[in-house]
Write a protein that holds these residues in place. Structure first.
Motif, short mmCIF file in Angstrom:
data_model
loop_
_atom_site.label_atom_id
_atom_site.label_comp_id
_atom_site.label_asym_id
_atom_site.label_seq_id
_atom_site.Cartn_x
_atom_site.Cartn_y
_atom_site.Cartn_z
N GLU A 1 0.83 -1.21 0.00
CA GLU A 1 0.00 0.00 0.00
C GLU A 1 0.86 1.26 0.00
N GLU B 1 2.67 1.68 -3.42
CA GLU B 1 1.75 2.23 -4.43
C GLU B 1 1.63 3.73 -4.27
N ARG B 2 1.58 4.18 -3.03
CA ARG B 2 1.42 5.60 -2.74
C ARG B 2 2.69 6.40 -3.01
N TYR C 1 2.22 -8.70 -4.99
CA TYR C 1 1.89 -7.33 -5.41
C TYR C 1 2.87 -6.86 -6.48
#
Length: 94
Positions: A20, A23-24, A47
Motif C-alpha cells: 500500500e 503504491e502511494r 503485489y
C-alpha cells in the motif's frame, strides 16, 4: 535452517502494508535488513505492480557474501550435514 528472529512469520502482515505504501510512494523500496530475504520476493509475487525497484542490504558479513555469491551464479548445496554445518559455523570464514 530458520532464523528465529526473522520477518518470515510476520510477512503476511508486513507485505500488504508495504504494498500500500509502495503504491502511494512510487514503488521504490530499500530493505536495510534483508536477512533471510522473505519480504521482497513476497512483494514481487503478491503485489507485482506495487514494487518497481528494490535495494536490499544487510550488515551481516556472511549474508552479504552469500547473496553476492548467488548473484554471481553460485548454487548452494541442497543438503548439508549437521557436522559440516557446525564446522562452517565455528570457522566463521565468510
Amino acid at each position: 535452517m530458520r532464523y528465529h528472529g526473522g520477518k518470515s512469520r510476520l510477512a503476511m502482515y508486513i507485505v500488504p502494508f508495504l504494498a500500500e505504501e509502495l503504491e502511494r510512494c512510487g514503488g521504490v523500496l530499500w530493505e536495510p535488513f534483508v536477512g533471510g530475504f522473505n519480504i521482497v520476493p513476497r512483494l514481487m509475487k503478491d503485489y507485482p505492480s506495487a514494487l518497481k525497484h528494490a535495494r536490499c542490504s544487510d550488515n551481516h558479513p556472511g549474508l552479504v557474501v552469500l547473496y553476492n555469491a548467488m548473484l554471481d551464479g553460485w548454487q548452494p548445496p541442497t543438503e548439508v550435514s549437521e557436522e559440516y554445518y557446525r564446522e562452517l559455523r565455528a570457522e566463521r570464514d565468510y
